[in-house]
Enzyme design. Structure first.
Site, PDB file in Angstrom:
ATOM      1  N   TYR A  90      -1.740  -7.864 -11.503  1.00  0.00           N
ATOM      2  CA  TYR A  90      -0.650  -7.515 -10.434  1.00  0.00           C
ATOM      3  C   TYR A  90       0.855  -8.940 -10.983  1.00  0.00           C
ATOM      4  CZ  TYR A  90      -3.951  -6.174  -6.754  1.00  0.00           C
ATOM      5  OH  TYR A  90      -4.789  -5.678  -6.368  1.00  0.00           O
ATOM      6  N   GLU A 137       0.900  -1.242   0.333  1.00  0.00           N
ATOM      7  CA  GLU A 137      -0.117  -0.480   0.227  1.00  0.00           C
ATOM      8  C   GLU A 137       1.042   0.747   0.078  1.00  0.00           C
ATOM      9  OE1 GLU A 137      -2.889  -0.979  -0.917  1.00  0.00           O
ATOM     10  OE2 GLU A 137      -2.901  -3.070  -0.154  1.00  0.00           O
TER      11      GLU A 137
HETATM   12  N1  BES Z   1      -5.772  -1.010  -4.992  1.00  0.00           N
HETATM   13  C1  BES Z   1      -5.748  -2.290  -3.772  1.00  0.00           C
HETATM   14  C2  BES Z   1      -7.492  -3.453  -3.362  1.00  0.00           C
HETATM   15  C3  BES Z   1      -8.823  -3.107  -4.643  1.00  0.00           C
HETATM   16  C4  BES Z   1      -8.216  -3.571  -6.127  1.00  0.00           C
HETATM   17  C5  BES Z   1      -9.014  -2.992  -4.254  1.00  0.00           C
HETATM   18  C6  BES Z   1      -8.704  -3.366  -6.928  1.00  0.00           C
HETATM   19  C7  BES Z   1     -10.652  -2.423  -5.490  1.00  0.00           C
HETATM   20  C8  BES Z   1     -10.090  -3.197  -6.740  1.00  0.00           C
HETATM   21  C9  BES Z   1      -4.970  -3.035  -2.978  1.00  0.00           C
HETATM   22  O1  BES Z   1      -3.478  -1.886  -2.846  1.00  0.00           O
HETATM   23  C10 BES Z   1      -4.643  -4.256  -2.920  1.00  0.00           C
HETATM   24  O2  BES Z   1      -3.314  -4.687  -4.611  1.00  0.00           O
HETATM   25  N2  BES Z   1      -4.532  -5.197  -1.654  1.00  0.00           N
HETATM   26  C11 BES Z   1      -4.047  -6.219  -2.084  1.00  0.00           C
HETATM   27  C12 BES Z   1      -2.385  -6.948  -1.409  1.00  0.00           C
HETATM   28  C13 BES Z   1      -1.444  -8.012  -1.184  1.00  0.00           C
HETATM   29  C14 BES Z   1      -2.012  -7.578  -3.000  1.00  0.00           C
HETATM   30  C15 BES Z   1      -0.310  -7.475  -0.697  1.00  0.00           C
HETATM   31  C16 BES Z   1      -4.899  -7.210  -1.370  1.00  0.00           C
HETATM   32  O3  BES Z   1      -6.019  -6.684  -1.291  1.00  0.00           O
HETATM   33  O4  BES Z   1      -5.236  -8.495  -0.946  1.00  0.00           O
HETATM   34 ZN    ZN Z   2      -2.396  -2.639  -4.892  1.00  0.00          ZN
END
Ligand code: BES
Ligand code: ZN
Length: 613
Positions: A393, A306
């Site tokens: 990702y 984050e």
């Molecule tokens: N921004 C994302 C979460 C998100 C993505 C919310 C798409 C809504 C729509 C956040 O940065 C994220 O990627 N969170 C991951 C963290 C992990 C990759 C370390 C999660 O929540 O799993």
């Molecule tokens: Zn993210």
């Protein structure tokens, strides 16, 4: 008329709002916010202006610079993905006021009743606007192509306090007249027991980064730029403060790698277990799941992710969700660079290995929807929450890692810093990135097939599975399980959640109940406090049809709302044939647990059930 984003009604021929001023009255009894939003446009405009809304009641639209003279407006019929288009007719206006109310089913908001909180005394409400939910909190051009500054006045019961992804200005008593236009009226605004908190966001941000939480919230200082906020329970605050003590260290590493931290503060908010994600990069105030607090490396990794968004995502933003990899691929790369420094190369390589595995698995899951295995993809008529996956990702990470291998780390590091400095506070698309890459690393397109990487399906042949000693060892132990050998205690003594997760993922999809029970007998995986472990195990128990564990599955589905756990458990229950009993079970549990989930999670689980049941 030309749309800028398949997920928004925003018209590219209309001016963008550059500033929004929000006045919000929180009515916890009716789960409603009564609001007023004043939008200032970049230029004067004549004709229609299109805004995004979802489940908002629009009471009036007016001209704030001429005594709130009414402006004509209309609402479209709702579109299942984009919501309802609000059309306002302007003549030489550069500002407009919209008076509105949210609805209890607003998709961004979770309203927790007192029994659903830790303290059990006060309610709590919080937002999750990413990807396209800001429109259910206030009318806006809800596309990341547009960036806006804002200020906000929040009015709520004075036993509570508010946090926002914005600078805190003051906490004060309500002032008569400041909310006269709201449907709640001045008398409710100024009623006994109400308080106002003001915030301002002076840097232009996309609407999906708008965020607040209101509840009985306390904090601990953990660094010069960081506080951790959570429900005001000493045990919760203390464990959160311990978990995130090394945040300042990571910020320094981030600055060394990617340039100055532009957001001044980096506070963390730990939410109740129903928070649907692991983390959300709201600027100045990251939102986090409490499931990550368990005293191992995973909390720091989540924060690294984050935090990395502070550069990749929040400074440089994907123009639309079709270029989501620009946010998440870059952030995954940046996260791992930070992890490499603070937790060592071994851990970073293990994470890359885990990522590789989940990339391959996700590709398999998307074999009938190949479009979404492309980095740049077409999301016309597609709900971003329905196609959310690890592909942007991990394939995005692999693409950047491939470029790093080609040019060498020192050159790539310089390139990254220049990329961030060039596009900060801008929203860009994949082609803009590729043009910049080709200009700054001449000839790169001869060595790497950039089109295959960004527009092709599947995994390109020059992606790379890393060699991690730890990873290889775990996989070979998992292979031995099929031959009847369980890992010895000394082999797993330093395993945390991630290692177990990897081990469990590498076991066959279905194993003998007796073997499963024996493994659990020895290592108590079904009772693990670590949800990665517990859910990994329960998933295996379901796919092995080992009914002994269904009560634990039910308990888990009722105590957490993080979609990372809900998705695999519900999917394991309902996917495949001969699952009649499991389907009935899943439906019953969901009916009972639904209320405790965030609306986004409710929709995602509903989609899983409706696909299979
Ligand atoms: N921004 C994302 C979460 C998100 C993505 C919310 C798409 C809504 C729509 C956040 O940065 C994220 O990627 N969170 C991951 C963290 C992990 C990759 C370390 C999660 O929540 O799993
Ligand atoms: Zn993210």
């Amino acid at each position: 008329m030309a749309l800028v984003d398949p997920h928004s009604f925003t018209d590219s021929t209309h001016p963008f709002a550059t500033h929004i001023s929000l006045t919000l009255y929180f009515d916890f009894a009716s789960l409603t916010i009564h609001g007023s939003a004043v939008l200032n446009l970049s230029t004067q405009h004549t004709g229609s202006l299109h805004l995004d809304t979802r489940s908002l009641t629009i009471h009036s639209v007016s001209d704030p610079s001429s005594d709130d003279a009414p402006l004509p407006f209309s609402l479209s019929s709702p579109d299942p993905i984009r919501g309802t288009q609000l059309t306002v007719t302007l003549s030489n206006h550069s500002a407009l006021r919209i008076v509105y109310s949210t609805s209890p089913s607003s998709s961004a908001l979770q309203w927790l009743s007192p029994p659903q909180t830790f303290n059990k005394t006060y309610p709590l409400v919080y937002t999750q606007c990413h990807a396209i939910h800001a429109r259910s909190v206030f009318p806006c051009q809800d596309t990341p192509a547009a960036r806006v500054c804002y200020n906000a006045r929040l009015n709520f019961p004075r036993q509570l306090s508010a946090v926002m992804a914005a600078r805190h200005v003051e906490r004060r008593a309500p002032i008569a007249g400041e909310a006269a236009e709201l449907v709640c009226g001045d008398s409710m605004w100024c009623a006994e027991g109400r308080v106002v908190e003001e915030f301002t966001m002076e840097q232009p941000v996309p609407s999906y980064l708008f965020a607040f939480a209101v509840g009985e919230i306390g904090f601990r200082e953990v660094g010069p730029r960081t506080r951790v906020y959570a429900e005001s329970v000493p045990a919760v605050l203390d464990s959160a403060a311990r978990e995130f003590a090394a945040t300042e260290d990571m910020m320094r590493q981030g600055e060394r790698l990617f340039g100055p931290y532009e957001w001044e503060r980096f506070d963390l908010l730990v939410l109740p277990p129903s928070f649907p994600y692991g983390g959300m990069e709201n600027p100045r105030m990251v939102f986090l799941t409490p499931t990550v607090i368990k005293g191992d490396a995973s909390g720091a990794q989540l924060v690294a992710h984050e935090l990395a968004h502070s550069w990749t995502g929040n400074l440089i933003t994907n123009k639309t969700n079709e270029h989501f990899w620009l946010n998440e691929g870059f952030t995954t790369y940046a996260e791992r660079r930070i992890v490499e420094v603070v937790q060592g190369e071994d851990r970073a390589v293990l994470n890359i290995g885990i990522g590789w595995r989940s990339l391959k698995e996700t590709m398999e899951k998307f074999k009938d929807r190949l479009e979404f295995t492309k980095l740049k993809n077409n999301q016309e008529g597609v709900d971003p929450d329905d196609v959310y996956s690890k592909i942007p990702y991990e394939k995005g990470f692999q693409f950047l890692w491939r470029i790093e291998r080609q040019v060498g780390r020192p050159v790539f590091d310089e390139f990254l810093k220049k990329y961030i400095a060039t596009f900060k506070f801008k929203s860009i698309d994949t082609d803009t990135f590729l043009d910049f890459l080709k200009t700054n690393i001449p000839g790169i397109e001869k060595d790497i097939d950039l089109t295959l990487w960004t527009e092709g399906v599947g995994i390109p042949p020059d992606a790379y599975e890393p060699v991690s000693i730890l990873y290889t060892k775990i996989v070979s132990l998992a292979n031995e399980f099929s031959l009847g050998r369980m890992p010895r205690e000394d082999e797993v003594s330093d395993w945390h959640g991630q290692e177990w997760e990897l081990y469990l993922e590498n076991l066959p999809k279905s194993v003998e109940a007796s073997q499963l029970l024996a493994l659990d007998e020895r290592y108590r995986l079904s009772e693990s406090k670590d949800y990665e472990v517990k859910v990994g195990f329960l998933q295996l128990a379901i796919s092995s049809k080992c009914k002994d564990y269904y009560p634990e599955v039910e308990k888990t589905l009722k105590e957490v709302g993080r979609m990372k756990y809900l998705r695999p458990l519900y999917t394991a229950l309902v996917q495949g044939t001969g699952k009649e009993e499991e389907k009935v079970f899943a439906k019953r549990v969901f009916a009972e647990a639904r209320e405790s989930y965030h609306p986004i999670a409710q929709n995602v689980v509903e989609a899983i059930l409706s696909k299979h049941v």
